[in-house]
Design a protein around this motif. Structure first.
Motif, PDB file in Angstrom:
ATOM      1  N   PRO A 401       0.809  -1.235   0.000  1.00  0.00           N
ATOM      2  CA  PRO A 401       0.000   0.000   0.000  1.00  0.00           C
ATOM      3  C   PRO A 401       0.834   1.274   0.000  1.00  0.00           C
ATOM      4  O   PRO A 401       0.484   2.258  -0.653  1.00  0.00           O
ATOM      5  CB  PRO A 401      -0.848  -0.128   1.272  1.00  0.00           C
ATOM      6  CG  PRO A 401      -0.902  -1.603   1.533  1.00  0.00           C
ATOM      7  CD  PRO A 401       0.408  -2.165   1.078  1.00  0.00           C
ATOM      8  N   GLU A 402       1.961   1.261   0.746  1.00  0.00           N
ATOM      9  CA  GLU A 402       2.776   2.469   0.806  1.00  0.00           C
ATOM     10  C   GLU A 402       3.538   2.727  -0.506  1.00  0.00           C
ATOM     11  O   GLU A 402       4.036   3.835  -0.730  1.00  0.00           O
ATOM     12  CB  GLU A 402       3.778   2.386   1.963  1.00  0.00           C
ATOM     13  CG  GLU A 402       4.871   1.338   1.807  1.00  0.00           C
ATOM     14  CD  GLU A 402       4.408  -0.075   2.187  1.00  0.00           C
ATOM     15  OE1 GLU A 402       5.249  -0.987   2.162  1.00  0.00           O
ATOM     16  OE2 GLU A 402       3.211  -0.236   2.525  1.00  0.00           O
ATOM     17  N   PHE A 403       3.590   1.713  -1.375  1.00  0.00           N
ATOM     18  CA  PHE A 403       4.322   1.859  -2.631  1.00  0.00           C
ATOM     19  C   PHE A 403       3.443   2.425  -3.748  1.00  0.00           C
ATOM     20  O   PHE A 403       3.951   3.052  -4.688  1.00  0.00           O
ATOM     21  CB  PHE A 403       4.893   0.507  -3.054  1.00  0.00           C
ATOM     22  CG  PHE A 403       5.562   0.512  -4.397  1.00  0.00           C
ATOM     23  CD1 PHE A 403       6.786   1.127  -4.579  1.00  0.00           C
ATOM     24  CD2 PHE A 403       4.953  -0.088  -5.495  1.00  0.00           C
ATOM     25  CE1 PHE A 403       7.406   1.142  -5.828  1.00  0.00           C
ATOM     26  CE2 PHE A 403       5.562  -0.078  -6.744  1.00  0.00           C
ATOM     27  CZ  PHE A 403       6.793   0.527  -6.904  1.00  0.00           C
ATOM     28  N   ARG A 406       3.829   6.028  -5.276  1.00  0.00           N
ATOM     29  CA  ARG A 406       5.058   6.329  -6.003  1.00  0.00           C
ATOM     30  C   ARG A 406       5.447   5.206  -6.952  1.00  0.00           C
ATOM     31  O   ARG A 406       6.614   5.086  -7.335  1.00  0.00           O
ATOM     32  CB  ARG A 406       6.201   6.600  -5.016  1.00  0.00           C
ATOM     33  CG  ARG A 406       6.444   5.483  -4.024  1.00  0.00           C
ATOM     34  CD  ARG A 406       7.487   5.874  -2.985  1.00  0.00           C
ATOM     35  NE  ARG A 406       7.761   4.763  -2.084  1.00  0.00           N
ATOM     36  CZ  ARG A 406       8.681   3.831  -2.302  1.00  0.00           C
ATOM     37  NH1 ARG A 406       9.427   3.876  -3.399  1.00  0.00           N
ATOM     38  NH2 ARG A 406       8.884   2.870  -1.432  1.00  0.00           N
TER      39      ARG A 406
END
Length: 458
Positions: A401-403, A406
């Protein structure tokens, strides 16, 4: 000011903007005031001359009657003069102020003898002269002989009125010009004051100021204010671009350092002690792998740079199914070796795209799915309302999810380490292809794996 003489244009262009504006206002107002003053002067002069001519014509007619009937010449308006000449120019009757001096020149006398009416002004408006007159002369026949009757009136009151009018017009025009120039100067200074603030801010930015933004009023919507908003937007774009370049240089340096370091280490080990032919061959293979990695990285960077402008696109109609099959074919053997299936569903349609760039973009998406995903890989291509939608899915764990925010950044990788395969430029290349075509690219998790969608106008 575009009609300035060639020698004056460089001088005018070197003046400050305020000076040019004030000069333009002054010149324009001078022309307007001169035209207005000329019109007023002409109308007043015409009215005065009409009245003076009417009085002079009436007076001459009364003289004509008196000469024909042999009566005594009647007095005229105050300050008027009278004279009667024979055909040879001899003075027969004259006002006391004239005595025997003829008012007509020989040429005028000849014209009057031939029957023409002579009209002439004696003296000028400026400079001021005494005994200014307006005269009329015409022939009168008396007893078979010709007589030249001359009537003249003084123009003193008329000339004085015109001189007074000229003085008043000059004074009014001068004061109006001074006032207009002052108002123009104050207006120009007030209008350009924000521009000077913007210039000072830009100078601060050139001197190295960080996070500089121009102070733009929020309660206005004029040209200068819009310029300020545009400059602030430009500064935001420049700051974002500088940050991207900084990250790009840092990431590129890291990416280039890794293969170069490995190559140097391999060569140092090979040179440290004598090696067998097999060991040297293995070292050369390892160095060749890293060189190829550098070549791939350089090519990817060059492709991204070339895609930075749509001028490199060359759209042409192409069959969508053939395009997708050609992009997928080189990866089928890799999928087969990994024991994974690749399904392709392409609509029967013709699309107007640049195949040279779109084909490797599809290949990059498929390569990412095979390298980082798991399970079956699906490639679907559909056309709806003039838009092409390409979707590549897999059945893996999806993107972290954090990727996702970006995912399309250059050198972005989902894994924490940068030692894995790939350069981190695949999705960045896909987004560059989409942007060059005027489309978009986005990544998401579907709950059954990862999905990357490429949408292009076609």
């Amino acid at each position: 000011m575009s009609r300035l003489p060639g020698r004056l244009r460089p001088w005018f262009r070197r003046l400050p903007v305020v000076a040019r504006l004030v000069l333009a206002v002054a010149v324009t107002m001078s022309l307007v005031l001169a035209g207005t003053a000329g019109l007023v002067y002409w109308r007043v002069q015409t009215a005065l001359d009409r009245q003076l001519n009417d009085d002079l014509t009436t007076y001459r007619h009364s003289l004509d009657r008196a000469v024909r009937t042999g009566q005594e010449l009647p007095p005229g308006p105050s300050g008027s003069l009278q004279q009667v000449l024979d055909a040879q120019g001899r003075v027969l009757v004259s006002s006391a102020a004239l005595r025997t001096q003829s008012l007509l020149t020989p040429a005028e006398l000849g014209a009057a003898v031939r029957g023409a009416t002579v009209r002439r002004d004696v003296g000028s408006l400026l400079p001021i002269t005494s005994d200014t007159l307006r005269l009329q002369a015409a022939r009168v026949t008396v007893g078979g002989e010709g007589r030249i009757v001359i009537a003249a009136v003084r123009r003193g009151h008329r000339d004085e009125a015109l001189r007074e009018l000229l003085a008043q017009l000059a004074l009014a025009s001068g004061l109006t010009l001074i006032a207009a120039s002052y108002v123009g100067y104050r207006t120009a200074r007030a209008a350009l004051r924000p521009v000077e603030r913007y210039r000072a801010g830009a100078a601060g930015l050139a001197d190295g100021a960080q996070h500089l933004r121009l102070d733009v009023p929020a309660d206005r919507d004029d040209e200068i204010t819009r310029l300020g908003h545009t400059l602030n937007h430009m500064l935001d774009r420049l700051a974002a671009s500088a940050e991207r370049e900084r990250r790009f240089v840092a990431d590129a340096s890291h990416e280039l350092r890794t293969p170069l370091t490995l190559m140097r280490a391999e060569l140092d080990v090979a040179l440290h002690r004598p090696r067998s032919a097999g060991e040297l061959t293995e070292t050369l293979r390892s160095v060749d792998t890293e060189v190829q990695r550098l070549i791939d990285l350089s090519n990817a960077l060059l492709d991204l740079e070339e895609l930075g402008t749509t001028q490199h696109l060359s759209r042409a109609p192409d069959d969508l199914a053939d395009l997708v099959d050609t992009a997928v074919a080189p990866h089928l053997r890799t999928a087969e070796r990994a024991g994974r299936a690749v399904t392709v569903a392409a609509a029967p349609a013709t699309v107007d795209v640049d195949v040279r760039w779109l084909r490797p973009a599809i290949a990059n998406l498929l390569d990412n799915a095979l390298r980082h995903g798991s399970g079956r890989v699906g490639v679907t291509a559909t056309v709806h309302e003039g838009g092409l939608r390409l979707c590549v899915t897999d059945e893996g764990t999806g993107f972290p999810p954090e990727f996702l925010p970006r995912a399309f950044d250059r050198f972005a990788r989902a894994e924490a380490s940068r030692t894995g395969e790939g350069s981190g430029l695949g999705l960045a290349f896909v987004q560059a292809v989409a942007t060059a075509h005027g489309g978009t690219a986005h990544a998401e998790n579907t709950g059954r794996g990862a999905c990357v969608v490429l949408t292009l106008p076609c």
